[in-house]
Scaffold this active site. Structure first.
Site, short mmCIF file in Angstrom:
data_model
loop_
_atom_site.label_atom_id
_atom_site.label_comp_id
_atom_site.label_asym_id
_atom_site.label_seq_id
_atom_site.Cartn_x
_atom_site.Cartn_y
_atom_site.Cartn_z
N CYS A 50 -0.76 16.05 32.44
CA CYS A 50 -0.09 16.20 31.13
C CYS A 50 1.36 16.66 31.24
CB CYS A 50 -0.87 17.16 30.24
SG CYS A 50 -2.51 16.56 29.88
N HIS A 67 4.13 19.45 24.53
CA HIS A 67 2.96 18.62 24.83
C HIS A 67 2.01 18.71 23.65
CE1 HIS A 67 -0.41 16.82 26.67
NE2 HIS A 67 -1.04 17.94 27.00
N ASN A 75 -4.28 14.01 22.30
CA ASN A 75 -3.62 14.32 23.57
C ASN A 75 -3.48 13.03 24.39
OD1 ASN A 75 -2.90 15.20 26.11
ND2 ASN A 75 -4.33 16.92 26.13
O1 UT7 Z 1 -3.68 18.52 28.09
C1 UT7 Z 1 -4.11 19.51 28.96
C2 UT7 Z 1 -4.29 20.72 28.26
N1 UT7 Z 1 -5.53 20.73 27.52
C3 UT7 Z 1 -5.63 21.53 26.53
O2 UT7 Z 1 -4.65 22.15 26.22
C4 UT7 Z 1 -6.95 21.76 25.86
C5 UT7 Z 1 -7.15 23.25 25.80
N2 UT7 Z 1 -8.35 23.66 25.09
C6 UT7 Z 1 -8.52 23.44 23.78
O3 UT7 Z 1 -7.72 22.82 23.11
C7 UT7 Z 1 -9.72 24.08 23.12
O4 UT7 Z 1 -10.30 25.01 24.01
C8 UT7 Z 1 -10.80 23.06 22.69
C9 UT7 Z 1 -10.28 22.27 21.50
C10 UT7 Z 1 -11.14 22.15 23.83
C11 UT7 Z 1 -12.05 23.80 22.22
O5 UT7 Z 1 -11.76 24.72 21.17
P1 UT7 Z 1 -12.33 26.20 21.24
O6 UT7 Z 1 -11.91 26.87 20.00
O7 UT7 Z 1 -11.84 26.80 22.54
O8 UT7 Z 1 -13.87 25.96 21.21
P2 UT7 Z 1 -14.96 26.36 22.28
O9 UT7 Z 1 -14.83 25.57 23.52
O10 UT7 Z 1 -14.96 27.85 22.41
O11 UT7 Z 1 -16.30 25.91 21.55
C12 UT7 Z 1 -16.71 26.51 20.30
C13 UT7 Z 1 -17.98 25.85 19.83
C14 UT7 Z 1 -19.05 25.73 20.93
O12 UT7 Z 1 -20.30 25.96 20.33
P3 UT7 Z 1 -21.00 27.41 20.41
O13 UT7 Z 1 -21.15 27.71 21.88
O14 UT7 Z 1 -20.07 28.35 19.73
O15 UT7 Z 1 -22.29 27.18 19.69
C15 UT7 Z 1 -18.97 24.29 21.35
O16 UT7 Z 1 -20.19 23.80 21.86
O17 UT7 Z 1 -17.70 24.49 19.41
C16 UT7 Z 1 -18.62 23.60 20.07
N3 UT7 Z 1 -17.95 22.33 20.26
C17 UT7 Z 1 -17.93 21.35 19.33
N4 UT7 Z 1 -18.46 21.27 18.11
C18 UT7 Z 1 -18.24 20.14 17.40
C19 UT7 Z 1 -17.24 21.90 21.34
N5 UT7 Z 1 -16.74 20.68 21.12
C20 UT7 Z 1 -17.16 20.31 19.89
C21 UT7 Z 1 -16.97 19.15 19.09
N6 UT7 Z 1 -17.54 19.12 17.86
N7 UT7 Z 1 -16.25 18.10 19.52
#
Ligand code: UT7
Length: 328
Positions: free
Chosen positions: A114, A255, A285
């Site tokens: 990225c 980004h 992204n």
């Molecule tokens: O380009 C390279 C750089 N990449 C990035 O910058 C990405 C960096 N990370 C992120 O943008 C975020 O961490 C994400 C968008 C990937 C995730 O957001 P988050 O607020 O960190 O969510 P999380 O991973 O803590 O997940 C929260 C909940 C989980 O459920 P529980 O454990 O709380 O029951 C996940 O299983 O959301 C759930 N979850 C989803 N729910 C619905 C994860 N993905 C999804 C989804 N739809 N697509």
């Protein structure tokens, strides 16, 4: 040897025709439009058609950048193309673009995920400053739809396909411009990587390891934490090297991975969100394509004007990250 001044002449971008909305994605994996918008800011992404490769996207973006610069292919003697999703393992996808646009000199790819566009820009800047080339096309182009695991909701909702490009020119004027002079050009770039975080964002296949293409894997929460910290520190460091602060910048062009990361980073750098180019909602992204896509949108929408001071920044797999400071 005296360094030349490197100036941006124009930009271009391209998004494939096919759009995949959050609503449509919710029929493929267990997700909702609300979750994706709230956690990432993404509303839709573009998906390359069958037979449409990274080089095709790159060529379209490059053609638009050339047109905006009033140039044609033979005016260019360097292509640096950032991609993690090349047409083939080799040769470099950049050479496909070279053949299509009839550019001269030499062409090669850089791979820094990225942050690839920042790496490509930095490499092209160095070649032009040394006079090893006169005009460069710097391109970020990706087809991430081909390396996503479409059964994994944690990752497949985040990415899309696209390309962006910028034309740079090395000029006889001596050295980089200073902040006070108000002259256009690249002030400087700053690159960083830390291979200790190799396995928090990677593709689980490859030529040498598995002989497969593999799929993208990410520990999202960890990457998120690193992104805010590393993007703000590299941005602040680069500004400080030029005696500047966040408030001096006209536009941050970040980004486009997650609107929450962009918001937190801008806050830390000391810039308000109305000084940030935000396009993640429209294409998700797009990895190395994301910064030049956002830059081109900023220019074409009339937000970014000639003479504006821009801070570009990105972070991705490696981990690798970087920033560039330039007057448009
Ligand atoms: O380009 C390279 C750089 N990449 C990035 O910058 C990405 C960096 N990370 C992120 O943008 C975020 O961490 C994400 C968008 C990937 C995730 O957001 P988050 O607020 O960190 O969510 P999380 O991973 O803590 O997940 C929260 C909940 C989980 O459920 P529980 O454990 O709380 O029951 C996940 O299983 O959301 C759930 N979850 C989803 N729910 C619905 C994860 N993905 C999804 C989804 N739809 N697509």
């Amino acid at each position: 040897m005296t360094e030349r001044r490197v100036v941006a002449l124009g930009s271009g971008s391209y998004l494939p025709e096919k759009i995949l909305t959050n609503e449509e994605l919710s029929k493929i994996v267990d997700t909702t439009d609300d979750w994706i918008r709230e956690r990432t800011g993404i509303r839709k992404r573009h998906i390359a058609a069958e037979g449409e490769f990274t080089s095709h996207l790159a060529i379209k973006a490059a053609e638009r950048a050339l047109e905006a610069s009033g140039l044609t292919g033979p005016d260019i003697d360097l292509i640096v193309l950032a991609t993690t999703t090349p047409d083939n393992t080799f040769p470099a996808t950049a050479t496909r673009v070279q053949a299509a646009l009839k550019t001269k000199g030499f062409a090669f790819d850089v791979q820094s995920v990225c942050s690839g566009f920042l790496y490509a820009l930095s490499v092209a800047d160095a070649f032009l400053a040394r006079g090893q080339a006169k005009r460069a096309l710097v391109i970020g182009a990706e087809t991430y739809s081909r390396i996503l695991d479409w059964t994994e909701r944690e990752t497949c909702v985040l990415f899309g396909d696209g390309a962006g490009a910028v034309v740079l020119e090395g000029r006889e004027a001596v050295g980089a411009p200073t902040a006070a002079s108000g002259e256009p050009g690249i002030f400087g770039t700053l690159l960083r990587s830390d291979g200790n975080f190799y396995d928090i964002l990677y593709v689980d296949g490859g030529v040498s390891s598995t002989q497969t293409t593999g799929h993208l894997r990410m520990k999202g929460r960890e990457v998120f934490r690193h992104a805010v910290e590393k993007l703000s520190s590299v941005g602040e460091d680069l500004l400080a090297r030029h005696g500047l602060k966040g408030e001096d910048v006209d536009w941050i062009v970040p980004h486009q991975a997650n609107s929450r990361i962009i918001d937190s980073t801008a806050r830390r750098i000391g810039a308000s969100m109305d000084k940030v180019i935000l396009t993640v909602a429209e294409h998700g992204n797009t990895s190395a394509a994301s910064v030049p896509l956002a830059l081109d949108w900023g220019v074409r929408s009339g937000k970014i004007r000639k003479g504006d001071l821009l801070l570009l920044e990105a972070m991705g797999g490696g981990l690798s990250w970087g920033a560039a400071l330039l007057r448009w």
